[in-house]
Design an enzyme around this catalytic site. Structure first.
Site, mmCIF file in Angstrom:
data_model
loop_
_atom_site.group_PDB
_atom_site.id
_atom_site.type_symbol
_atom_site.label_atom_id
_atom_site.label_comp_id
_atom_site.label_asym_id
_atom_site.label_seq_id
_atom_site.Cartn_x
_atom_site.Cartn_y
_atom_site.Cartn_z
ATOM 1 N N TYR A 109 -10.315 -3.475 3.549
ATOM 2 C CA TYR A 109 -9.803 -3.345 4.750
ATOM 3 C C TYR A 109 -10.049 -3.000 6.261
ATOM 4 C CZ TYR A 109 -5.706 -0.318 6.682
ATOM 5 O OH TYR A 109 -4.237 0.215 7.670
ATOM 6 N N GLU A 124 0.531 -1.681 -0.257
ATOM 7 C CA GLU A 124 -0.352 0.045 0.197
ATOM 8 C C GLU A 124 0.741 1.384 0.113
ATOM 9 O OE1 GLU A 124 -4.620 -1.728 2.346
ATOM 10 O OE2 GLU A 124 -3.204 0.015 3.069
ATOM 11 N N ASP A 146 -5.629 10.594 9.546
ATOM 12 C CA ASP A 146 -4.849 9.457 9.914
ATOM 13 C C ASP A 146 -3.916 10.379 11.581
ATOM 14 O OD1 ASP A 146 -3.397 7.853 7.706
ATOM 15 O OD2 ASP A 146 -4.040 9.541 6.715
#
Lengths: 269, 403
Positions: free
Chosen positions: A175, A49, A60
């Site tokens: 995911y 990734e 994030d």
């Protein structure tokens, strides 16, 4: 069959779990990204990734924020990330590469041009954090017709209806974000993951990878025992951060190899 | 221009034409769905509406007056300038209207903790205020640059019991505070209510914040005929994210004869690139903070640094409904420079004895530009969205004075 699908098929045939390391393209600088990808492969990565840096990475934590800021300061861009994949693909025709990032750089380039350029360069999958399925049907159609798998996220808060929606729009793998929070955040709840993954896998009919909160061989091993793939990101960025330049590649390779060994142990190979 | 008689945007999924939507990570989708359902139930609930109105009257001090700035109008010649006095609200700005609404909703939803982002500090102060009023734990995210620019508001928030977290990432301003608040919400989604301060963010925020702020325009619809015999010819409001502007514009959208003018921050001038005026500069459309809208960005889709003397307007995007109103032609968008806003700030001080916020001074500046071009029979209604006490240091510094 896509490169991602055949990777998972091969792993399933041998009872092994996929190791999916994440790095931010352009961190610590653009010249080191391709060598870092090779180091990830040498350490035992099954899929890479590659993070596309964005100025406002809302999902994030501090580690990937810092890496993104540094990468952007060094001039990294979505077009340059695609160029790096093209170079990687010229020397490696098997390891799938998934671009992970945010919608705006793609929209600035235009969805059509991005998908065409990515497919031509050999990008296998795209995960756009802020594209939930209901907001990106045109993008999903473009990616699908170009043979690019669109990877979607599921979270501990996702409903079972949501499982079906991402199963319909997505391909390649799912995911699963193993904790509430941002990348690199605290500890994850193994029991919760162990309970949820079989339900998700049954509902989506494709492999499920788990990420967010996996930090070492031990957590990788425990998660690997209940899932198809383990994604590890912030911890690798920290490894790069903590290393002096000449050692960076060797250190990252060694770290990934340690995770690989733990994963294979849990799979009983 | 589209027919505005049955204006009912956004659609069920939060879209204003091509703008708006829900562009967030999966972790937040269920929280936004929960919020949407709770809000839709409350807005139809007479008890909720009555409670909201009670609080606005007795705690905020509404209705705020519409005041004829007669000395300023006479000085300029031409149209009469009327000020909707949101600066007289408790906490000194329009922000509190929305905070009351969202706090009541948070209480309904059983969330004990509220978070907020703030630029100038006005929304942070309003959030900290309602958190104290209703007994919530409160955390406010504020860019570290803004913490420096707005020290008095930081202290106010702390007095009110809030924790102020300086945000060091990115450009260290409002957009980064928003990123950090989103990260907090993702992490603490089960017990936390995120009180967004403007008409941006993922659905239902743009519509919900607008609805709570429309009290401004609804009051004007009643006050104007009572005091001035008719509705205004022009309504003017400053636009950062755009909540005070949506609050006063929205009830006027079906009134086709009323011109709506949104005033963005031209900073040092649109041509210099140092501004915060995505609509006026015709910035490309993109995705940030959960919605699609006009966005200041570079050719690679990275959000660029904005500039305005007013921290509250210093934002690279704009609420999606403003983007739609621009495209539809129903509202016009212009920009006013730092220097013009300061001039208006001083004029209002001298001629009316009103110290306005630098944000609101942008709207006053636009009124001062167009009033002399119109006849004395014309009525310009300006949303004076906040008072300027918080800006003393900024203004003094510009004049070379140290306080």
């Amino acid at each position: 069959m896509s490169r991602i699908q055949s990777t998972f098929q091969g792993l399933q045939a041998t009872g092994r779990k996929a190791l999916i390391p994440f790095i931010t393209a352009g961190y610590p600088d653009g010249a080191l990204t391709l060598p870092l990808m090779r180091a990830l492969v040498a350490g035992g990565a099954d899929i890479i990734e590659l993070g596309v840096p964005f100025s406002d990475p809302m999902a994030d934590g501090p580690t990937i924020q810092r890496a993104s800021e540094r990468a952007l300061a060094g001039g990294m861009s979505l077009r340059r990330v695609i160029d790096i994949v093209r170079q990687f693909r010229a020397e490696d025709d098997t390891i799938p590469v998934v671009l992970m990032g945010y919608a705006n750089p793609i929209e600035a380039m235009s969805q059509e041009l991005f998908v065409a350029a990515a497919a031509e360069a050999g990008v296998d999958g795209v995960l756009v954090v802020d594209y939930p399925p209901e907001e990106c049907s045109e993008f999903t159609a473009l990616a699908r017709s170009a043979g690019i798998d669109q990877i979607f996220l599921l979270a501990p808060t996702s409903s079972e209806r949501r499982f079906r929606e991402v199963a319909e729009a997505g391909s390649g793998y799912i995911y699963y974000v193993s904790l509430k929070g941002v990348t690199g955040a605290g500890s994850l709840d193994f029991d919760e993951v162990a309970q949820r993954i079989p339900k998700i896998r049954a509902a989506v009919g494709m492999p499920v990878g788990v990420g967010f909160g996996i930090r070492d061989a031990e957590s990788a091993k425990r998660i690997g025992a209940v899932t198809d793939a383990v994604v590890i990101g912030s911890r690798i960025i920290e490894e790069i951060e903590a290393s002096s330049r000449p050692q960076t590649l060797a250190r990252v390779e060694t770290f990934v190899r340690g995770i690989r060994a733990a994963l294979d142990e849990s799979a009983g190979t | 221009m589209a027919d505005m008689h049955d204006y009912s945007l956004p659609d069920a999924r939060g879209h204003f034409g091509p703008y708006g939507g829900v562009f967030v990570a999966e972790t937040l989708m269920p929280a936004l769905e929960e919020l949407r359902l709770a809000y839709e139930a409350c807005r139809e609930d007479p008890h909720f509406v009555a409670e909201f109105e009670y609080e606005l009257k007795h705690y905020v001090g509404r209705p705020s007056p519409v005041y004829h700035a007669s000395r300023l109008s006479d000085k300029l010649g031409g149209a009469r300038i009327l000020l909707k006095r949101e600066d007289l609200n408790h906490t000194g700005a329009h922000k509190v209207n929305n905070c009351i609404g969202q706090a009541l909703l948070a209480r309904r939803m059983g969330k004990p903790r509220v978070i907020a982002e703030t630029g100038a500090g006005q929304h942070g102060v309003a959030t900290a205020t309602v958190a104290a009023r209703y007994g919530f734990e409160c955390v406010v995210y504020m860019g570290s640059e803004d913490v420096k620019r707005q020290a008095a508001n930081v202290y106010r928030m702390k007095l009110l019991g809030a924790t102020v977290v300086p945000v060091e990432s990115g450009s260290k301003t409002l957009k980064d505070a928003l990123n950090e608040a989103m990260r907090d919400w993702v992490t603490n989604v089960s017990d936390t209510f995120y009180i967004i301060g403007t008409v941006a963010g993922p659905h239902p925020y743009p519509a919900m914040v607008r609805d709570f702020q429309t009290v401004i325009g609804k009051e004007c619809l009643e006050q104007m005929p009572e005091a001035f015999g008719r509705q205004p010819d022009v309504v003017i409001a400053c636009v950062g994210g755009g909540s005070n502007a949506m609050g006063i514009f929205h009830p006027y959208i079906p009134h086709r004869g009323v011109r709506l003018i949104g005033v963005e921050a031209a900073g040092e001038g649109i041509a210099t690139g140092r501004h915060a005026a995505p609509l006026t500069a015709n910035s490309p459309v993109g995705v940030l903070h959960g919605n699609r809208t006009y966005l200041m960005q570079d050719e690679n889709g990275q959000i660029i640094d904005t500039h305005s003397i007013s921290a509250g307007l210093d934002y690279p995007g704009v609420g999606p409904e403003h983007a739609w109103l621009k495209d539809s032609g129903r509202a016009e968008y212009v920009a006013v420079t730092d220097a013009e806003a300061l001039e208006a700030f001083h004029a209002l001080c001298r001629y009316e004895g009103i110290i306005a916020a630098l944000e609101s001074s942008h709207a006053v500046a636009q009124a001062m530009k167009i009033a002399p071009t119109l006849g004395r029979d014309k009525l310009l209604l300006v949303n004076l969205s906040g008072r300027g006490d918080k800006d003393m240091h900024t203004v003094a510094e510009r004049s070379g004075i140290r306080l």
